[in-house]
Design an enzyme around this catalytic site. Structure first.
Site: not given
Ligand code: S3P
Length: 432
Positions: A24, A124, A320, A347
């Site tokens: 992230s 998605r 995650d 996901k």
């Molecule tokens: C992420 C947010 C999460 C996570 C993804 C990375 C991010 O998703 O599952 O792997 O970097 O902001 P969501 O915002 O859909 O929950």
């Protein structure tokens, strides 16, 4: 490539692992650096397929990204208003973060953009980002009633306007998309989260000089004149990658692993709280700052785990990690009950279904619910051929389940490159 066979561990897992950069934070480091005027030296970048999709997109948008080594980049942007029309369709690959955050960043621009991605990303839901961006004045066209890829952003004829958006789902990607659009909007942009989700966008915006206010569950910003890029950005280690080792060392008897440089931002540490509630033996050591994020080294020793329950309020802080937690739950005494986790269905694959169908093949006793799972722990695991669903976190979870159980043959194992390219190398090193 072919299937990968993981043999049961014939000895304890011992030693140290340096946890690779956070996915992230890596995405955000390149996106925000591309909006500054001065070069940013990024270290401990995660050179995974998802993050490289972001690098390719930011290059197509005019940023200069120089790869010094695979984990070290220099990004030179053209200023907050310096993005340019790409010559090609932007391909986000498997990466929801690339797509959703870039939709937010590009919706306010005065040029058109067309997005695509892989088959998983085409399935998605993107309506969750398109809806608030349209409320801000953007024009976005997508397949299946503006909810799916391919998606086109039509040039904004006038500046977007800030909104106050009550998010129906706790999603850091949706929150970040709105805040990134807010960098270009008239007036104040506010998002209200049902539960706290990862706050890396907010923290990094602050290190680029943007004032982000955070009161309870309301996060607001006003468009700045410019972003003041820091000279250095250090990416912390990814707790979502550490999760597989936290679980593996907890369930392979006699193990003792030191995980170095793990990001422990409190919006990400749900996995630590849940494993501790299950009886895991974790010591969080050497806490320190790494840029604007907190990191620590985590020592994990094997222990007998027991079941636990958790629900909607903590899910965004471990979303995650649920496939890895499900592995821990299969080795725990008693039941683990996970509720409020409907997001798992959207996901990289439907992870509730994937955990249920694949872990049952390994001998797990699992019930799949619409928004969660019940895992009856302590069953004898058997060797089986299991399908990763081409989902990186499923592949790694199957690997540690086979390692601690009776082995596994993973179909489509190479998807680990999405977030942890060296995962199997690290596993081989630990067991050889
Ligand atoms: C992420 C947010 C999460 C996570 C993804 C990375 C991010 O998703 O599952 O792997 O970097 O902001 P969501 O915002 O859909 O929950």
């Amino acid at each position: 490539m072919g299937n990968r066979v993981i043999e049961p561990a014939n000895r304890a897992l011992k030693g140290e692992l340096i946890i690779p950069g956070d996915k992230s934070v890596s995405h955000r480091s390149v996106m925000l650096s591309a909006l500054g005027n001065t070069p940013v030296h990024i270290t401990n970048f995660l050179p995974s397929a998802d993050c490289l999709s972001t690098v390719a997109a930011m290059r197509a948008l005019g940023a200069r990204v120089e790869l010094i080594s695979d984990t070290e980049l220099v990004v030179q942007g053209n200023g907050l208003h310096g993005l340019r029309e790409p010559d090609t369709i932007l391909d986000a690959g498997n990466s929801g973060t690339t797509l959703r955050l870039l939709m937010g960043l590009l919706a306010p621009q005065s040029f058109p953009v067309v997005f695509t991605g892989d088959t998983s990303l085409h399935r998605r839901p993107m309506g969750r980002v398109i809806k608030p961006l349209k409320e801000m004045g953007a024009t976005i066209v997508g397949r299946a009633e503006n909810t799916k890829l391919p998606i086109t952003i039509v040039p904004a004829e006038k500046p977007l306007h800030g909104i106050t958006y009550v998010m129906p789902v706790a999603s850091a990607q949706v929150k970040s998309a709105i805040l990134l659009s807010g960098l270009f909007a008239d007036g104040k942009t506010t998002v209200i989260e049902p539960y706290p989700s990862r706050n890396h966008t907010e923290l990094m915006l602050e290190s680029f000089g943007v004032r982000v206010s955070h009161e309870d569950n309301r996060i607001s910003l006003m468009a700045p004149d410019r972003l003041t890029a820091p000279a250095e950005l250090i990416v912390p280690g990814d707790i979502s990658s550490a999760a597989f080792w936290l679980v593996a060392a907890s369930i392979v008897p006699g193990s003792e692993l030191l995980l170095k440089n793990v990001g422990i931002n409190e919006t990400r540490t749900g996995i630590i709280e849940v494993l501790e509630a299950m009886g895991a033996r974790l010591s969080i050591m050497n806490k320190r700052k790494s840029g604007e994020e907190q990191v620590a080294d985590i020592l994990v020793k094997a222990s007998q785990l027991h079941g636990t329950s958790f629900g909607a309020d903590i899910i965004p802080r471990l979303v995650d990690e649920i496939p890895a937690i499900a592995v821990a739950a299969m080795f725990a005494k008693g039941d683990t009950i996970i509720t409020g986790a409907g997001e798992l269905r959207v996901k990289e694959t439907d992870r509730i279904d994937a955990i249920y169908t694949q872990f049952v093949k390994l001998g797990g006793n699992i019930e799949a619910k619409e928004d969660g799972l019940i895992i009856h722990g302590g069953t004898e695991l058997k060797r089986a051929k299991c399908f990763s669903h081409d989902d990186h976190r499923m592949a790694m979870s199957l690997a540690i389940a086979g390692l601690a159980g009776n082995g596994v043959e993973i179909e489509e194992p190479d998807c680990v490159a999405i977030s942890y390219p060296k995962f199997y190398d690290e596993l081989d090193r630990l067991i050889k």
